[in-house]
Design an enzyme around this catalytic site. Structure first.
Site, PDB file in Angstrom:
ATOM      1  N   SER A   1      -3.101  -4.829   1.924  1.00 48.85           N
ATOM      2  CA  SER A   1      -2.528  -4.303   0.685  1.00 48.85           C
ATOM      3  C   SER A   1      -2.953  -4.998  -0.605  1.00 48.85           C
ATOM      4  O   SER A   1      -2.825  -4.419  -1.675  1.00 48.85           O
ATOM      5  CB  SER A   1      -1.005  -4.303   0.801  1.00 48.85           C
ATOM      6  OG  SER A   1      -0.547  -5.587   1.183  1.00 48.85           O
TER       7      SER A   1
ATOM      8  N   LYS B   1      -0.692  -1.226  -5.565  1.00 50.00           N
ATOM      9  CA  LYS B   1       0.390  -0.847  -6.480  1.00 50.00           C
ATOM     10  C   LYS B   1      -0.099  -0.036  -7.682  1.00 50.00           C
ATOM     11  O   LYS B   1       0.682   0.614  -8.362  1.00 50.00           O
ATOM     12  CB  LYS B   1       1.171  -2.066  -6.935  1.00 50.00           C
ATOM     13  CG  LYS B   1       2.070  -2.595  -5.822  1.00 50.00           C
ATOM     14  CD  LYS B   1       3.323  -3.217  -6.360  1.00 50.00           C
ATOM     15  CE  LYS B   1       4.287  -3.606  -5.268  1.00 50.00           C
ATOM     16  NZ  LYS B   1       3.769  -4.708  -4.437  1.00 50.00           N
TER      17      LYS B   1
HETATM   18  C1  LIG Z   1       4.302  -5.014  -3.328  1.00 45.99           C
HETATM   19  C2  LIG Z   1       3.416  -5.397  -2.227  1.00 45.99           C
HETATM   20  C3  LIG Z   1       3.717  -5.065  -0.892  1.00 45.99           C
HETATM   21  C4  LIG Z   1       5.010  -4.378  -0.485  1.00 45.99           C
HETATM   22  O1  LIG Z   1       5.247  -3.141  -1.103  1.00 45.99           O
HETATM   23  P1  LIG Z   1       6.713  -2.510  -1.157  1.00 45.99           P
HETATM   24  O2  LIG Z   1       6.532  -1.135  -1.655  1.00 45.99           O
HETATM   25  O3  LIG Z   1       7.521  -3.350  -2.092  1.00 45.99           O
HETATM   26  O4  LIG Z   1       7.279  -2.579   0.229  1.00 45.99           O
HETATM   27  C5  LIG Z   1       2.793  -5.388   0.076  1.00 45.99           C
HETATM   28  N1  LIG Z   1       1.643  -6.030  -0.215  1.00 45.99           N
HETATM   29  C6  LIG Z   1       1.311  -6.369  -1.484  1.00 45.99           C
HETATM   30  C7  LIG Z   1       0.024  -7.072  -1.719  1.00 45.99           C
HETATM   31  C8  LIG Z   1       2.188  -6.061  -2.526  1.00 45.99           C
HETATM   32  O5  LIG Z   1       1.854  -6.396  -3.780  1.00 45.99           O
END
Ligand SMILES: *Cc1c(COP(=O)(O)O)cnc(C)c1O
Length: 330
Positions: free
Chosen positions: A313, A59
């Site tokens: 992520s 993010k």
């Molecule tokens: C926010 C987040 C997501 C999903 O992202 P979106 O853009 O809201 O779909 C996935 N994995 C992690 C670790 C996140 O913080």
């Protein structure tokens, strides 16, 4: 959800390329590493390690680009973010670099370790209500009464373009990529990645979203053909909670037009994926970051072709809970 149409959606490849130039040097260009424990003779699997970002999650990309793009007058006002934790941390980090005031509104469902990390970066943390939607009310009040500029965690063109820079890196590192598995909450991550890997790619790439069974707002909304509300529940994938906004402007349509499939995984499948990533790949990953691997291990992800990338992520998990979870699955 046909993927044939090139350049559908409100954020274009050009915009994602601009984002990349703008955030270069501020965020990590993360490695794409082979995962032998998930690969076979028929299929090679690679992990895109967004856990290596300074804030522990991708993010930071979108937050950095969104804050850099503000006008001087907006920068002077400061920003407010609603967050399940990782967006707030990205915004707090980018705001500190730029010297901006940042307020982060979160619900009580956000784990303590994530709240503390945001406060440590100097942002003002406000805990409000029992769901992301209730935290949003507090953010709306801060916009109206304090003049702060709202930075949506997903439904924001600069945020989507910033997250899409992951797709540009995937195309460079693996030009013959067949498919990519991406965690989905509000859809900013997958919308940006899908646009980047599909537009101007000489070969078709399947983009598959993965989310948890408990409170999957994007999945329910796509099934309904319009954004709908779902009750928010506790999940190992806490960063995937929250709605997509009934007034969704960008990500609902981009996911509808660009994403080939959306898969749901159970809590047990998420736990098994976290344990697999730890014991087999020696990697600490939070539940939300492990859903792509959960889709692979459960056999729910299909038609992946011979080269698959999995977006890992985030890693911002409470370590006491994490070590108990993996020890119980040793
Ligand atoms: C926010 C987040 C997501 C999903 O992202 P979106 O853009 O809201 O779909 C996935 N994995 C992690 C670790 C996140 O913080």
């Amino acid at each position: 959800m046909p993927g044939e149409t090139q350049q559908r959606g409100s954020v274009t490849l050009d915009h994602i390329e601009s984002a990349r130039a703008a955030i270069a040097g501020q965020v990590c260009r993360t490695p794409l590493v082979p995962a032998f424990s998930l690969s076979s003779d028929r299929r090679q699997v690679f992990l895109k390690l967004e856990i290596l970002q300074a804030t522990g999650a991708f993010k930071l990309r979108g937050a950095t680009y969104a804050l850099q793009s503000l006008s001087p007058a907006e920068k002077a006002r400061g920003v407010v973010a609603i967050s399940t934790g990782n967006h707030g941390r990205g915004v707090a980090y980018a705001a500190r670099l730029l010297g901006l005031r940042a307020v982060v509104c979160m619900s009580r469902l956000v784990p303590q370790n994530k709240r503390a990390a945001i406060a440590d970066l100097g942002a003002e943390v406000r805990i409000f209500g029992e769901s992301q939607d209730e935290a949003e009310e507090e953010a709306a009040r801060a916009v109206a009464e304090e003049g702060l500029v709202p930075i949506s965690p997903f439904d924001h063109p600069q945020v989507i373009a910033g997250q899409g820079t992951i797709g540009l890196e995937l195309r460079e590192d693996l030009p013959d990529l067949d498919s990519v598995l991406v965690p989905v909450s509000g859809g900013g991550l997958i919308a940006g990645i899908a646009q980047a890997v599909k537009s101007a790619s000489p070969r078709p790439v399947r983009v598959i979203g993965v989310t948890m069974e408990r409170g999957a707002a994007m999945h329910a909304s796509q099934a309904a053909g319009q954004p709908v509300l779902v009750p928010e529940e506790e999940s190992l994938a806490d960063a995937l909670g929250g709605g997509i906004g009934l007034e969704n402007r960008h990500t609902f349509a981009m996911v509808r037009d660009l994403v080939d499939d959306l898969i749901l995984v159970s809590e047990e499948e998420i736990a098994a994926a976290m344990a697999h990533l730890y014991w087999q790949e020696r990697t600490v990953v939070e539940g939300s970051g492990a859903v792509g691997v959960a889709a692979l291990l459960s056999g729910k992800a299909r038609d992946l072709g011979s080269k698959t990338a999995v977006v890992v992520s985030g890693r911002n998990v409470d370590m006491t809970a994490f070590t108990e979870l993996v020890a119980a699955r040793a």
